[in-house]
Design a protein around this motif. Structure first.
Motif, PDB file in Angstrom:
ATOM      1  N   ARG A 195       0.805  -1.206   0.000  1.00  0.00           N
ATOM      2  CA  ARG A 195       0.000   0.000   0.000  1.00  0.00           C
ATOM      3  C   ARG A 195       0.847   1.269   0.000  1.00  0.00           C
ATOM      4  NH1 ARG A 195      -2.663  -0.614   5.919  1.00  0.00           N
ATOM      5  NH2 ARG A 195      -1.698  -2.662   5.942  1.00  0.00           N
ATOM      6  N   PHE A 196       2.157   1.118   0.192  1.00  0.00           N
ATOM      7  CA  PHE A 196       3.026   2.291   0.152  1.00  0.00           C
ATOM      8  C   PHE A 196       3.483   2.523  -1.272  1.00  0.00           C
ATOM      9  CE2 PHE A 196       2.608   2.821   4.384  1.00  0.00           C
ATOM     10  CZ  PHE A 196       3.157   1.838   5.180  1.00  0.00           C
ATOM     11  N   TYR A 197       3.148   3.694  -1.771  1.00  0.00           N
ATOM     12  CA  TYR A 197       3.428   3.990  -3.171  1.00  0.00           C
ATOM     13  C   TYR A 197       4.258   5.253  -3.281  1.00  0.00           C
ATOM     14  CZ  TYR A 197       2.619   5.254  -8.022  1.00  0.00           C
ATOM     15  OH  TYR A 197       2.792   5.602  -9.333  1.00  0.00           O
ATOM     16  N   ARG A 198       5.266   5.180  -4.128  1.00  0.00           N
ATOM     17  CA  ARG A 198       6.110   6.356  -4.282  1.00  0.00           C
ATOM     18  C   ARG A 198       5.458   7.313  -5.254  1.00  0.00           C
ATOM     19  NH1 ARG A 198      12.438   6.387  -4.296  1.00  0.00           N
ATOM     20  NH2 ARG A 198      12.683   8.598  -3.866  1.00  0.00           N
ATOM     21  N   CYS A 199       4.985   8.435  -4.733  1.00  0.00           N
ATOM     22  CA  CYS A 199       4.241   9.351  -5.594  1.00  0.00           C
ATOM     23  C   CYS A 199       5.088  10.541  -6.034  1.00  0.00           C
ATOM     24  CB  CYS A 199       2.991   9.837  -4.873  1.00  0.00           C
ATOM     25  SG  CYS A 199       3.387  10.624  -3.322  1.00  0.00           S
ATOM     26  N   HIS A 200       6.302  10.621  -5.498  1.00  0.00           N
ATOM     27  CA  HIS A 200       7.132  11.792  -5.767  1.00  0.00           C
ATOM     28  C   HIS A 200       8.538  11.409  -5.338  1.00  0.00           C
ATOM     29  CE1 HIS A 200       8.779  15.880  -5.080  1.00  0.00           C
ATOM     30  NE2 HIS A 200       7.811  16.333  -5.815  1.00  0.00           N
ATOM     31  N   ASN A 201       9.504  12.136  -5.838  1.00  0.00           N
ATOM     32  CA  ASN A 201      10.884  11.875  -5.428  1.00  0.00           C
ATOM     33  C   ASN A 201      11.064  11.887  -3.920  1.00  0.00           C
ATOM     34  OD1 ASN A 201      13.127  11.142  -6.671  1.00  0.00           O
ATOM     35  ND2 ASN A 201      13.683  13.172  -7.435  1.00  0.00           N
ATOM     36  N   THR A 215      -5.147  16.283  -9.728  1.00  0.00           N
ATOM     37  CA  THR A 215      -4.158  16.068 -10.779  1.00  0.00           C
ATOM     38  C   THR A 215      -3.659  17.379 -11.360  1.00  0.00           C
ATOM     39  OG1 THR A 215      -6.114  15.535 -12.072  1.00  0.00           O
ATOM     40  CG2 THR A 215      -4.576  13.743 -11.660  1.00  0.00           C
ATOM     41  N   ALA A 216      -4.509  18.406 -11.348  1.00  0.00           N
ATOM     42  CA  ALA A 216      -4.079  19.692 -11.905  1.00  0.00           C
ATOM     43  C   ALA A 216      -2.929  20.262 -11.097  1.00  0.00           C
ATOM     44  CB  ALA A 216      -5.254  20.653 -11.943  1.00  0.00           C
ATOM     45  N   ARG A 217      -3.128  20.284  -9.789  1.00  0.00           N
ATOM     46  CA  ARG A 217      -2.069  20.856  -8.949  1.00  0.00           C
ATOM     47  C   ARG A 217      -1.026  19.815  -8.577  1.00  0.00           C
ATOM     48  NH1 ARG A 217      -5.473  23.682  -5.215  1.00  0.00           N
ATOM     49  NH2 ARG A 217      -6.071  25.700  -6.102  1.00  0.00           N
ATOM     50  N   ARG A 218      -1.240  18.605  -8.955  1.00  0.00           N
ATOM     51  CA  ARG A 218      -0.368  17.488  -8.598  1.00  0.00           C
ATOM     52  C   ARG A 218      -0.208  17.367  -7.095  1.00  0.00           C
ATOM     53  NH1 ARG A 218       4.634  18.694 -11.595  1.00  0.00           N
ATOM     54  NH2 ARG A 218       3.670  20.691 -11.922  1.00  0.00           N
ATOM     55  N   GLU A 219      -1.340  17.421  -6.395  1.00  0.00           N
ATOM     56  CA  GLU A 219      -1.317  17.275  -4.944  1.00  0.00           C
ATOM     57  C   GLU A 219      -2.169  16.086  -4.546  1.00  0.00           C
ATOM     58  OE1 GLU A 219      -0.903  21.916  -3.536  1.00  0.00           O
ATOM     59  OE2 GLU A 219      -2.840  20.915  -3.442  1.00  0.00           O
ATOM     60  N   SER A 231       4.534  13.772  -8.392  1.00  0.00           N
ATOM     61  CA  SER A 231       5.155  14.290  -9.605  1.00  0.00           C
ATOM     62  C   SER A 231       4.515  13.610 -10.805  1.00  0.00           C
ATOM     63  CB  SER A 231       6.660  14.064  -9.572  1.00  0.00           C
ATOM     64  OG  SER A 231       6.928  12.710  -9.354  1.00  0.00           O
ATOM     65  N   ASN A 232       4.661  14.239 -11.951  1.00  0.00           N
ATOM     66  CA  ASN A 232       4.018  13.725 -13.166  1.00  0.00           C
ATOM     67  C   ASN A 232       4.298  12.264 -13.406  1.00  0.00           C
ATOM     68  OD1 ASN A 232       2.594  15.859 -14.196  1.00  0.00           O
ATOM     69  ND2 ASN A 232       4.440  16.854 -14.982  1.00  0.00           N
ATOM     70  N   ARG A 233       5.565  11.929 -13.183  1.00  0.00           N
ATOM     71  CA  ARG A 233       6.002  10.560 -13.443  1.00  0.00           C
ATOM     72  C   ARG A 233       5.160   9.541 -12.712  1.00  0.00           C
ATOM     73  NH1 ARG A 233      11.911   8.476 -12.247  1.00  0.00           N
ATOM     74  NH2 ARG A 233      12.111  10.369 -11.069  1.00  0.00           N
ATOM     75  N   TYR A 234       4.846   9.860 -11.463  1.00  0.00           N
ATOM     76  CA  TYR A 234       4.208   8.851 -10.625  1.00  0.00           C
ATOM     77  C   TYR A 234       2.692   8.992 -10.539  1.00  0.00           C
ATOM     78  CZ  TYR A 234       8.995   8.152  -8.956  1.00  0.00           C
ATOM     79  OH  TYR A 234      10.337   7.920  -8.867  1.00  0.00           O
ATOM     80  N   LEU A 235       2.172  10.095 -11.039  1.00  0.00           N
ATOM     81  CA  LEU A 235       0.729  10.326 -10.927  1.00  0.00           C
ATOM     82  C   LEU A 235      -0.066   9.214 -11.603  1.00  0.00           C
ATOM     83  CD1 LEU A 235      -0.314  14.049 -11.411  1.00  0.00           C
ATOM     84  CD2 LEU A 235      -1.089  12.450  -9.698  1.00  0.00           C
ATOM     85  N   LYS A 236       0.455   8.761 -12.740  1.00  0.00           N
ATOM     86  CA  LYS A 236      -0.315   7.773 -13.504  1.00  0.00           C
ATOM     87  C   LYS A 236      -0.571   6.532 -12.683  1.00  0.00           C
ATOM     88  CE  LYS A 236       2.144   9.430 -17.497  1.00  0.00           C
ATOM     89  NZ  LYS A 236       3.597   9.262 -17.555  1.00  0.00           N
ATOM     90  N   GLY A 237       0.424   6.127 -11.907  1.00  0.00           N
ATOM     91  CA  GLY A 237       0.255   4.914 -11.122  1.00  0.00           C
ATOM     92  C   GLY A 237      -0.853   5.008 -10.104  1.00  0.00           C
ATOM     93  N   LEU A 238      -1.309   6.234  -9.839  1.00  0.00           N
ATOM     94  CA  LEU A 238      -2.334   6.393  -8.822  1.00  0.00           C
ATOM     95  C   LEU A 238      -3.736   6.371  -9.413  1.00  0.00           C
ATOM     96  CD1 LEU A 238      -0.776   9.194  -6.632  1.00  0.00           C
ATOM     97  CD2 LEU A 238      -1.288   6.896  -5.928  1.00  0.00           C
ATOM     98  N   LYS A 239      -3.809   6.293 -10.715  1.00  0.00           N
ATOM     99  CA  LYS A 239      -5.119   6.419 -11.352  1.00  0.00           C
ATOM    100  C   LYS A 239      -6.117   5.434 -10.807  1.00  0.00           C
ATOM    101  CE  LYS A 239      -4.708   9.535 -14.746  1.00  0.00           C
ATOM    102  NZ  LYS A 239      -3.686   9.479 -15.820  1.00  0.00           N
ATOM    103  N   GLY A 240      -5.666   4.214 -10.536  1.00  0.00           N
ATOM    104  CA  GLY A 240      -6.635   3.199 -10.157  1.00  0.00           C
ATOM    105  C   GLY A 240      -6.962   3.183  -8.676  1.00  0.00           C
ATOM    106  N   VAL A 241      -6.458   4.161  -7.947  1.00  0.00           N
ATOM    107  CA  VAL A 241      -6.604   4.098  -6.490  1.00  0.00           C
ATOM    108  C   VAL A 241      -8.025   4.388  -6.054  1.00  0.00           C
ATOM    109  CG1 VAL A 241      -5.964   5.253  -4.361  1.00  0.00           C
ATOM    110  CG2 VAL A 241      -4.233   4.680  -6.038  1.00  0.00           C
ATOM    111  N   ALA A 242      -8.551   3.551  -5.204  1.00  0.00           N
ATOM    112  CA  ALA A 242      -9.903   3.779  -4.690  1.00  0.00           C
ATOM    113  C   ALA A 242      -9.868   4.936  -3.718  1.00  0.00           C
ATOM    114  CB  ALA A 242     -10.400   2.523  -3.989  1.00  0.00           C
ATOM    115  N   ILE A 243     -10.697   5.917  -3.957  1.00  0.00           N
ATOM    116  CA  ILE A 243     -10.678   7.112  -3.126  1.00  0.00           C
ATOM    117  C   ILE A 243     -11.598   6.914  -1.941  1.00  0.00           C
ATOM    118  CG2 ILE A 243     -10.983   9.591  -3.136  1.00  0.00           C
ATOM    119  CD1 ILE A 243      -9.183   9.169  -5.254  1.00  0.00           C
ATOM    120  N   LYS A 244     -11.116   7.236  -0.738  1.00  0.00           N
ATOM    121  CA  LYS A 244     -11.941   7.039   0.474  1.00  0.00           C
ATOM    122  C   LYS A 244     -12.989   8.116   0.557  1.00  0.00           C
ATOM    123  CE  LYS A 244      -9.700   4.326   3.854  1.00  0.00           C
ATOM    124  NZ  LYS A 244      -8.509   4.137   4.492  1.00  0.00           N
TER     125      LYS A 244
END
Lengths: 244, 430
Positions: A195-201, A215-219, A231-244
């Motif tokens: 469940r730990f995902y690297r979303c940024h450097n 996604t606009a503000r990348r936050e 960061s842009n690089r890692y944002l895509k990997g979060l697309k499938g994340v279920a939002i609480k």
């Protein structure tokens, strides 16, 4: 079996304590026994050294020995990392923080309030017993790491995200109620749990605690409103994340 | 050797100079903007306005730094200094050439001219390193920069203006060898004096800061001594009362008057034990803390807290003699943590602030735990820069704390809110 140790050099007080506890164990039919009731801390330490014990220890802080109660308790703690240590002291609240942090004491009992003594002792027995039983059937996942002299122990469910501190090799762990700095590598965190995902450097986020992704503000906005960056690089990997 | 190459490389070097003077603190984007801007704008500005064009470039650099790095004073002074260094290295070069009896004119082979250019750049960068190192100590005293800051800023700008006026005049009269020689000597002299003055000024400022610290220290220890003397008087009184009470009690026992004994006990012993819990004793264990500055600041803040009716005490169970942290930073951290603890506790129904210094293995923990309102803001908000429950323009304390801890590589901070208690643990490793 939770083993109880009583270390008190005043004979009347020691026998009183012993009686309270043994009566309680019998009445409540607990899986506990009083292993040692002594005036000499050395006996307790010898026993703990020679045996693999999870215990409940009632320590008098002002033992009239060379070593004071706190140092003895620190030694006990080394041999029994899970045991519950209760300090019995005349100093009132004067050293409760030291007990807690040096020795991870569970509680302290003040002899000053002698009217409450029995009640306090039995409360401690009950708490220690519950803790002991819960630990045996424990399936709470804990993130545990030793950093410096501290053992940091945080429930995975509480972790929001990890952030690199301004210092090299230091990370900051954020939960809703805690921010703690410790020495660790960000990439090692990823290996601990999926469940730990690297979303940024500089950030590793706990996907289970994400509330919203901007996604606009990348936050990434966590369940308590706290934000971390992606960061842009890692944002895509979060697309499938279920939002609480 | 075209003028284009010349100006472009020089402006790029100056941009790097600025980066060095700022101790490499720029983001990569800012550095790129400075360097590229310098390189691209350098030649056109030179063509347009001649040597004065560089001032426009200067304004560009200053603007970038003030806007994106958000430091006004250093944003003005450092680019100016970088420019001065560049001029200086030029003059140093010509002096060297003069001393070595080499004569250069524009018709020399481009190889030699480029070699000269490279030497120029190297000297510029070297001077930047030297000055950067000299400044690094100075900029730790940032609160005093404000008072002497304007002096420095004016001095640098005036110097730069004088340099360039001189260059312009020289240009009018055609840059003869003699002219250049005279200028070089003059400038080197002036520069040397300037550096000397700056160093002296810096030393004065540092001394003044130290004296102020000493004074504060002294006052705190005064308070601590007064507290000790109070404790001593109380102890004397207690001893006196204690002996009397024992005497009375022995009388009752001898006469076997148990009821009267019980009555006497309830009325006299209990009150004394209450008294022993009084505030002056709560600082008692501080004697184990052998570090004077920390002792001073802790005792001073705890006494103030006690005066505000906050239940405040200190635990130091084992002697603590050394902490591997610079005393000024240590006191600032402890000060910020305590101030925050006291302010939050004040607003609670049952205010308390407990402080402990605990030796654990190879580290020392400084723990401050205070009562916390249920409505207290969330942890991450408290650490936000500029956030404060006390109104606008405040809220830098905890942020500063973070920064100071970040600057020490053996110190970590653990902040937690649990069960109505706000706890900060500063761990200082050996």
């Amino acid at each position: 079996m939770l083993e109880v140790f009583i270390c008190e050099d005043n004979d009347e007080q020691r026998s009183q304590l012993t009686k309270y506890i043994s009566d309680y164990i019998m009445i409540e039919n607990l899986d506990m026994k009083i292993t040692l009731s002594t005036a000499h801390s050395k006996e307790v330490i010898d026993y703990v050294q020679r045996n693999n014990v999870v215990g409940l220890y009632f320590m008098d802080v002002d033992l009239k020995e060379e070593k004071n109660g706190i140092v003895t308790a620190a030694e006990i703690r080394e041999h029994d990392p899970q045991g519950s240590i209760v300090f019995v002291t005349t100093h009132s609240e004067l050293t409760y923080l030291t007990f807690t942090y040096k020795v991870e004491a569970m509680d302290y009992i003040s002899k000053d309030q002698y009217t409450d003594l029995k009640k306090r002792v039995l409360e401690c027995v009950k708490t220690a017993y519950n803790r002991y039983m819960k630990n045996n059937y424990n399936n709470r996942k804990l993130f545990q790491v030793k950093s410096g002299e501290k053992m940091i122990s945080v429930d995975y469910n509480d972790i929001l995200f990890f952030e690199t501190a301004l210092q090299p090799h230091k990370l900051i762990l954020h939960t809703v109620n805690r921010q703690v700095e410790f020495y660790y590598k960000l990439k090692d965190v990823l290996n601990i749990d999926s469940r730990f995902y690297r979303c940024h450097n500089s950030f590793v986020v706990n996907k289970d605690n994400i509330a919203e992704i901007d996604t606009a503000r990348r936050e990434i906005i966590m369940i308590n409103g706290q934000k971390c960056f992606a960061s842009n690089r890692y944002l895509k990997g979060l697309k499938g994340v279920a939002i609480k | 050797m075209s003028d284009l190459m010349n100006t472009t490389i020089q402006t790029i070097t100056i941009a790097f100079s600025i980066y060095i003077l700022f101790q490499y603190q720029f983001s990569k984007k800012l550095l790129a903007a400075l360097v590229l801007g310098g390189g691209v704008l350098g030649y056109p500005l030179y063509l347009w306005q001649g040597i004065i064009g560089v001032f426009l470039l200067l304004i560009y650099w200053v603007a970038l730094i003030v806007i994106f790095h958000r430091k006004v004073f250093t944003g003005i002074v450092f680019p100016v200094i970088a420019l001065i260094i560049s001029v200086m290295s030029d003059y140093i070069n010509s002096s060297m050439l003069f001393l070595l009896d080499i004569s250069i004119d524009r018709n020399q082979s481009s190889l030699i001219l480029s070699a000269l250019l490279v030497v120029n750049c190297i000297v510029t960068l070297l001077l930047s390193f030297v000055l950067s190192y000299l400044f690094s100590n100075f900029f730790k005293q940032d609160s005093f920069m404000r008072s002497y800051g304007t002096v420095f800023a004016t001095l640098s700008i005036v110097t730069l203006v004088i340099f360039y006026i001189n260059i312009l005049i020289g240009k009018q009269s055609g840059f003869s060898d003699e002219n250049i020689r005279a200028n070089s000597i003059l400038f080197i002299f002036y520069f040397a004096i300037l550096i000397g003055v700056c160093i002296l000024l810096t030393k004065m400022i540092v001394k003044e800061a130290n004296m102020r610290n000493q004074q504060v220290q002294y006052e705190r220890l005064q308070e601590y001594t007064e507290n000790l003397e109070q404790m001593y008087t109380n102890m004397q009184k207690f001893r006196h009362d204690y002996i009397n009470i024992l005497l009375s009690m022995s009388e009752y026992i001898r006469a076997r008057e148990i009821d009267k004994l019980e009555h006497y006990f309830d009325n006299n012993i209990m009150p004394i034990s209450m008294h022993m819990k009084s505030n002056s004793y709560k600082l008692g264990s501080l004697h184990n803390l052998k570090i004077q500055e920390v002792k001073g600041i802790i005792s001073s803040k705890i006494i103030k807290a006690q005066e505000m009716n906050i239940d405040a005490n200190v635990e130091v169970v084992e002697p603590i003699e050394v902490l591997r942290m610079d005393p000024v930073n240590l006191c600032r951290c402890v000060g910020i943590i305590l101030d925050n603890a006291i302010e939050e506790a004040q607003q609670c129904k049952k205010p308390f602030v407990h402080v402990a210094l605990v030796r654990k293995g190879n580290s020392t923990l400084i723990i401050v735990s205070n009562s916390s309102r249920p409505t207290t803001p969330e942890l991450h908000k408290i650490y936000e820069k500029g956030f404060s429950t006390k109104g606008p323009n405040r809220g830098l304390g905890l942020n500063n704390l973070r920064d100071i801890v970040a600057s020490c590589n053996n110190v970590t901070l653990d902040t937690q809110i649990l069960d109505g208690k706000f706890t900060q643990v500063l761990e200082i490793a050996e």
